[in-house]
Design a protein around this motif. Structure first.
Motif, PDB file in Angstrom:
ATOM      1  N   LYS A 129       0.849  -1.196   0.000  1.00 14.93           N
ATOM      2  CA  LYS A 129       0.000   0.000   0.000  1.00 14.93           C
ATOM      3  C   LYS A 129       0.882   1.242   0.000  1.00 14.93           C
ATOM      4  O   LYS A 129       1.696   1.452   0.892  1.00 14.93           O
ATOM      5  CB  LYS A 129      -0.901   0.010   1.226  1.00 14.93           C
ATOM      6  N   TYR A 130       0.678   2.067  -1.027  1.00 13.06           N
ATOM      7  CA  TYR A 130       1.375   3.346  -1.159  1.00 13.06           C
ATOM      8  C   TYR A 130       0.349   4.449  -0.881  1.00 13.06           C
ATOM      9  O   TYR A 130      -0.757   4.395  -1.405  1.00 13.06           O
ATOM     10  CB  TYR A 130       1.945   3.509  -2.565  1.00 13.06           C
ATOM     11  N   THR A 131       0.722   5.455  -0.093  1.00 13.90           N
ATOM     12  CA  THR A 131      -0.268   6.448   0.322  1.00 13.90           C
ATOM     13  C   THR A 131      -0.059   7.842  -0.259  1.00 13.90           C
ATOM     14  O   THR A 131      -0.897   8.713  -0.039  1.00 13.90           O
ATOM     15  CB  THR A 131      -0.309   6.560   1.860  1.00 13.90           C
ATOM     16  N   GLY A 181      -4.432   9.526  -3.754  1.00 14.03           N
ATOM     17  CA  GLY A 181      -3.031   9.132  -3.795  1.00 14.03           C
ATOM     18  C   GLY A 181      -2.721   7.780  -3.197  1.00 14.03           C
ATOM     19  O   GLY A 181      -1.553   7.436  -3.003  1.00 14.03           O
ATOM     20  N   VAL A 182      -3.740   6.991  -2.913  1.00 15.82           N
ATOM     21  CA  VAL A 182      -3.534   5.659  -2.351  1.00 15.82           C
ATOM     22  C   VAL A 182      -3.585   4.628  -3.475  1.00 15.82           C
ATOM     23  O   VAL A 182      -4.555   4.562  -4.229  1.00 15.82           O
ATOM     24  CB  VAL A 182      -4.598   5.316  -1.283  1.00 15.82           C
ATOM     25  N   GLY A 183      -2.513   3.849  -3.589  1.00 14.67           N
ATOM     26  CA  GLY A 183      -2.452   2.762  -4.556  1.00 14.67           C
ATOM     27  C   GLY A 183      -2.080   1.482  -3.832  1.00 14.67           C
ATOM     28  O   GLY A 183      -1.248   1.494  -2.918  1.00 14.67           O
ATOM     29  N   VAL A 184      -2.712   0.403  -4.210  1.00 17.44           N
ATOM     30  CA  VAL A 184      -2.444  -0.884  -3.578  1.00 17.44           C
ATOM     31  C   VAL A 184      -2.138  -1.915  -4.659  1.00 17.44           C
ATOM     32  O   VAL A 184      -2.884  -2.051  -5.624  1.00 17.44           O
ATOM     33  CB  VAL A 184      -3.645  -1.372  -2.729  1.00 17.44           C
ATOM     34  N   ALA A 185      -1.028  -2.604  -4.488  1.00 19.72           N
ATOM     35  CA  ALA A 185      -0.672  -3.705  -5.385  1.00 19.72           C
ATOM     36  C   ALA A 185      -0.881  -5.006  -4.625  1.00 19.72           C
ATOM     37  O   ALA A 185      -0.473  -5.138  -3.463  1.00 19.72           O
ATOM     38  CB  ALA A 185       0.792  -3.581  -5.812  1.00 19.72           C
ATOM     39  N   VAL A 186      -1.535  -5.951  -5.284  1.00 15.62           N
ATOM     40  CA  VAL A 186      -1.819  -7.253  -4.687  1.00 15.62           C
ATOM     41  C   VAL A 186      -1.151  -8.312  -5.554  1.00 15.62           C
ATOM     42  O   VAL A 186      -1.429  -8.404  -6.745  1.00 15.62           O
ATOM     43  CB  VAL A 186      -3.339  -7.523  -4.622  1.00 15.62           C
ATOM     44  N   MET A 187      -0.262  -9.092  -4.940  1.00 15.08           N
ATOM     45  CA  MET A 187       0.419 -10.174  -5.658  1.00 15.08           C
ATOM     46  C   MET A 187       0.043 -11.494  -4.997  1.00 15.08           C
ATOM     47  O   MET A 187       0.098 -11.610  -3.774  1.00 15.08           O
ATOM     48  CB  MET A 187       1.933  -9.996  -5.594  1.00 15.08           C
ATOM     49  N   ILE A 188      -0.328 -12.465  -5.810  1.00 13.03           N
ATOM     50  CA  ILE A 188      -0.718 -13.770  -5.281  1.00 13.03           C
ATOM     51  C   ILE A 188       0.235 -14.824  -5.833  1.00 13.03           C
ATOM     52  O   ILE A 188       0.464 -14.902  -7.044  1.00 13.03           O
ATOM     53  CB  ILE A 188      -2.176 -14.104  -5.650  1.00 13.03           C
ATOM     54  N   GLY A 213       7.378   6.605  -2.269  1.00 14.61           N
ATOM     55  CA  GLY A 213       7.643   6.458  -0.844  1.00 14.61           C
ATOM     56  C   GLY A 213       7.726   4.983  -0.471  1.00 14.61           C
ATOM     57  O   GLY A 213       7.648   4.100  -1.310  1.00 14.61           O
ATOM     58  N   ASP A 214       7.880   4.737   0.805  1.00 15.74           N
ATOM     59  CA  ASP A 214       7.944   3.357   1.285  1.00 15.74           C
ATOM     60  C   ASP A 214       6.538   2.813   1.472  1.00 15.74           C
ATOM     61  O   ASP A 214       5.708   3.448   2.134  1.00 15.74           O
ATOM     62  CB  ASP A 214       8.700   3.279   2.609  1.00 15.74           C
ATOM     63  N   PRO A 215       6.268   1.639   0.923  1.00 14.89           N
ATOM     64  CA  PRO A 215       4.923   1.085   1.060  1.00 14.89           C
ATOM     65  C   PRO A 215       4.718   0.430   2.427  1.00 14.89           C
ATOM     66  O   PRO A 215       5.665   0.018   3.085  1.00 14.89           O
ATOM     67  CB  PRO A 215       4.875   0.021  -0.040  1.00 14.89           C
ATOM     68  N   PHE A 274       3.970 -17.790  -9.364  1.00 13.20           N
ATOM     69  CA  PHE A 274       3.112 -16.619  -9.549  1.00 13.20           C
ATOM     70  C   PHE A 274       1.719 -17.036  -9.974  1.00 13.20           C
ATOM     71  O   PHE A 274       1.548 -17.899 -10.821  1.00 13.20           O
ATOM     72  CB  PHE A 274       3.714 -15.681 -10.598  1.00 13.20           C
ATOM     73  N   ARG A 275       0.689 -16.422  -9.368  1.00  2.96           N
ATOM     74  CA  ARG A 275      -0.696 -16.698  -9.739  1.00  2.96           C
ATOM     75  C   ARG A 275      -1.391 -15.484 -10.346  1.00  2.96           C
ATOM     76  O   ARG A 275      -2.015 -15.580 -11.385  1.00  2.96           O
ATOM     77  CB  ARG A 275      -1.483 -17.187  -8.533  1.00  2.96           C
ATOM     78  N   SER A 276      -1.323 -14.325  -9.680  1.00  2.00           N
ATOM     79  CA  SER A 276      -1.979 -13.144 -10.249  1.00  2.00           C
ATOM     80  C   SER A 276      -1.488 -11.871  -9.572  1.00  2.00           C
ATOM     81  O   SER A 276      -0.869 -11.904  -8.515  1.00  2.00           O
ATOM     82  CB  SER A 276      -3.512 -13.239 -10.146  1.00  2.00           C
ATOM     83  N   TYR A 277      -1.794 -10.731 -10.232  1.00  2.00           N
ATOM     84  CA  TYR A 277      -1.350  -9.415  -9.780  1.00  2.00           C
ATOM     85  C   TYR A 277      -2.463  -8.420 -10.055  1.00  2.00           C
ATOM     86  O   TYR A 277      -3.071  -8.442 -11.127  1.00  2.00           O
ATOM     87  CB  TYR A 277      -0.086  -9.021 -10.539  1.00  2.00           C
ATOM     88  N   TYR A 278      -2.733  -7.563  -9.091  1.00  2.00           N
ATOM     89  CA  TYR A 278      -3.765  -6.543  -9.231  1.00  2.00           C
ATOM     90  C   TYR A 278      -3.232  -5.220  -8.692  1.00  2.00           C
ATOM     91  O   TYR A 278      -2.441  -5.201  -7.753  1.00  2.00           O
ATOM     92  CB  TYR A 278      -5.021  -6.903  -8.416  1.00  2.00           C
ATOM     93  N   VAL A 279      -3.681  -4.114  -9.274  1.00  6.85           N
ATOM     94  CA  VAL A 279      -3.396  -2.790  -8.740  1.00  6.85           C
ATOM     95  C   VAL A 279      -4.730  -2.087  -8.603  1.00  6.85           C
ATOM     96  O   VAL A 279      -5.545  -2.112  -9.519  1.00  6.85           O
ATOM     97  CB  VAL A 279      -2.468  -1.978  -9.682  1.00  6.85           C
ATOM     98  N   LEU A 280      -4.941  -1.459  -7.445  1.00  4.07           N
ATOM     99  CA  LEU A 280      -6.184  -0.710  -7.284  1.00  4.07           C
ATOM    100  C   LEU A 280      -5.890   0.715  -6.863  1.00  4.07           C
ATOM    101  O   LEU A 280      -4.895   0.996  -6.209  1.00  4.07           O
ATOM    102  CB  LEU A 280      -7.128  -1.394  -6.294  1.00  4.07           C
ATOM    103  N   ASP A 281      -6.759   1.602  -7.313  1.00  4.35           N
ATOM    104  CA  ASP A 281      -6.661   3.021  -6.985  1.00  4.35           C
ATOM    105  C   ASP A 281      -7.640   3.289  -5.861  1.00  4.35           C
ATOM    106  O   ASP A 281      -8.854   3.244  -6.054  1.00  4.35           O
ATOM    107  CB  ASP A 281      -7.006   3.861  -8.223  1.00  4.35           C
TER     108      ASP A 281
END
Length: 117
Positions: free
Chosen positions: A19-21, A58-65, A93-95, A47-54
């Motif tokens: 999570k990046y803020t 300014g908050v972004g979240v990357a999900v890696m499975i 910045g640092d997530p 690796f199974r899947s990857y998602y990015v959500l807004d």
């Protein structure tokens, strides 16, 4: 998992959330990460899947499975190199990182799994 209610070895998953803020443009970061991180992940064992959500503001979240923690850790090291080399100008910045084994998995076909010790 099928019919038993427990997660079997083949059903195990490990998820990493980053999570990046303070992202200037989550959409831009996602576009730029898609090819670089996508290539790294597609070549990563487990690796199974990857998602990015807004998340807005300014908050972004990357999900890696991944299949397991070891696969996630190996890919994560490569992804950190990519982010530091290619996305530095976005001032990410640092997530905040949250990671762990999946304990419950419910699919749309009414099958579910619960990891029991």
């Amino acid at each position: 998992m099928r019919g038993t209610g427990t997660v079997t070895r083949g059903d195990l998953m490990y998820i990493v959330l980053r999570k990046y803020t303070k992202v200037r443009s989550v959409a831009d970061a996602a576009r730029r990460a898609k090819s670089g991180i996508g290539q790294i992940l597609r070549q990563s064992h487990g690796f199974r899947s990857y998602y990015v959500l807004d998340g807005g503001d300014g908050v972004g979240v990357a999900v890696m499975i991944f299949e397991d923690r070891e696969s996630a850790n190996a890919a994560n090291a490569k992804i950190l190199e990519f982010v530091q080399a290619s996305l530095l100008d976005l001032d990410l910045g640092d997530p905040e990182i949250t990671a762990g084994d999946v304990l419950v998995n419910i699919g749309p076909d009414a099958s579910s799994g619960i990891k029991c010790s």
